[in-house]
Scaffold this motif. Sequence first.
Motif, PDB file in Angstrom:
ATOM      1  N   LYS A  10      10.490   3.366   7.154  1.00 41.65           N
ATOM      2  CA  LYS A  10       9.708   2.139   7.332  1.00 41.65           C
ATOM      3  C   LYS A  10       8.251   2.380   7.686  1.00 41.65           C
TER       4      LYS A  10
ATOM      5  N   GLY B  80       6.374   4.519   6.183  1.00 36.83           N
ATOM      6  CA  GLY B  80       5.686   4.842   4.946  1.00 36.83           C
ATOM      7  C   GLY B  80       4.930   6.148   5.061  1.00 36.83           C
TER       8      GLY B  80
ATOM      9  N   GLU C  94       2.999   8.498  -7.125  1.00 36.25           N
ATOM     10  CA  GLU C  94       2.755   7.523  -8.193  1.00 36.25           C
ATOM     11  C   GLU C  94       3.840   7.608  -9.271  1.00 36.25           C
TER      12      GLU C  94
ATOM     13  N   LYS D 287      -0.134   3.342   1.208  1.00 35.36           N
ATOM     14  CA  LYS D 287       1.104   3.977   1.652  1.00 35.36           C
ATOM     15  C   LYS D 287       2.226   3.794   0.644  1.00 35.36           C
ATOM     16  N   TYR D 288       3.116   4.761   0.670  1.00 32.59           N
ATOM     17  CA  TYR D 288       4.295   4.762  -0.200  1.00 32.59           C
ATOM     18  C   TYR D 288       5.535   4.624   0.668  1.00 32.59           C
ATOM     19  N   TYR D 289       6.511   3.863   0.178  1.00 32.36           N
ATOM     20  CA  TYR D 289       7.751   3.610   0.920  1.00 32.36           C
ATOM     21  C   TYR D 289       8.946   3.920   0.032  1.00 32.36           C
TER      22      TYR D 289
ATOM     23  N   VAL E  10       6.792   5.822  -7.972  1.00 34.11           N
ATOM     24  CA  VAL E  10       6.593   4.380  -8.097  1.00 34.11           C
ATOM     25  C   VAL E  10       6.962   3.938  -9.509  1.00 34.11           C
TER      26      VAL E  10
ATOM     27  N   LYS F 249       8.015   2.304  -3.393  1.00 33.89           N
ATOM     28  CA  LYS F 249       7.164   1.123  -3.502  1.00 33.89           C
ATOM     29  C   LYS F 249       5.833   1.456  -2.838  1.00 33.89           C
ATOM     30  N   LYS F 250       4.750   0.975  -3.409  1.00 33.54           N
ATOM     31  CA  LYS F 250       3.423   1.234  -2.844  1.00 33.54           C
ATOM     32  C   LYS F 250       2.858  -0.059  -2.274  1.00 33.54           C
ATOM     33  N   LYS F 251       2.373   0.033  -1.019  1.00 34.37           N
ATOM     34  CA  LYS F 251       1.685  -1.084  -0.367  1.00 34.37           C
ATOM     35  C   LYS F 251       0.388  -0.524   0.183  1.00 34.37           C
ATOM     36  N   GLY F 252      -0.722  -0.949  -0.382  1.00 34.84           N
ATOM     37  CA  GLY F 252      -2.012  -0.402   0.035  1.00 34.84           C
ATOM     38  C   GLY F 252      -2.081   1.073  -0.316  1.00 34.84           C
TER      39      GLY F 252
END
Length: 70
Positions: free
Chosen positions: A9, A11, A51, A65-67, A54, A60-63
């Motif tokens: 969580k 990331g 990437e 950061k990668y999760y 993803v 998943k990418k948010k901003g």
Amino acid sequence: MLELARNRKRGAAKNLLAKFEGECCNNQLDCRYNENGNCTCSETTVEKICEEFVEHGFVKKKGAKYYYIL
């Protein structure tokens, strides 16, 4: 991928491996970036790999950061 999954969580950004200060974080695993216990994986390479994850739906990418989502 293992380090990305460990962060869950929180990331991870492209500097994910910086905290290891050049040491391999998973000496027990076979890795093309491990040279005698030293990590040669750059931030650029980490970002490229994330990437690709993803694109394949593993991450998943948010901003910036990668999760890991699986």
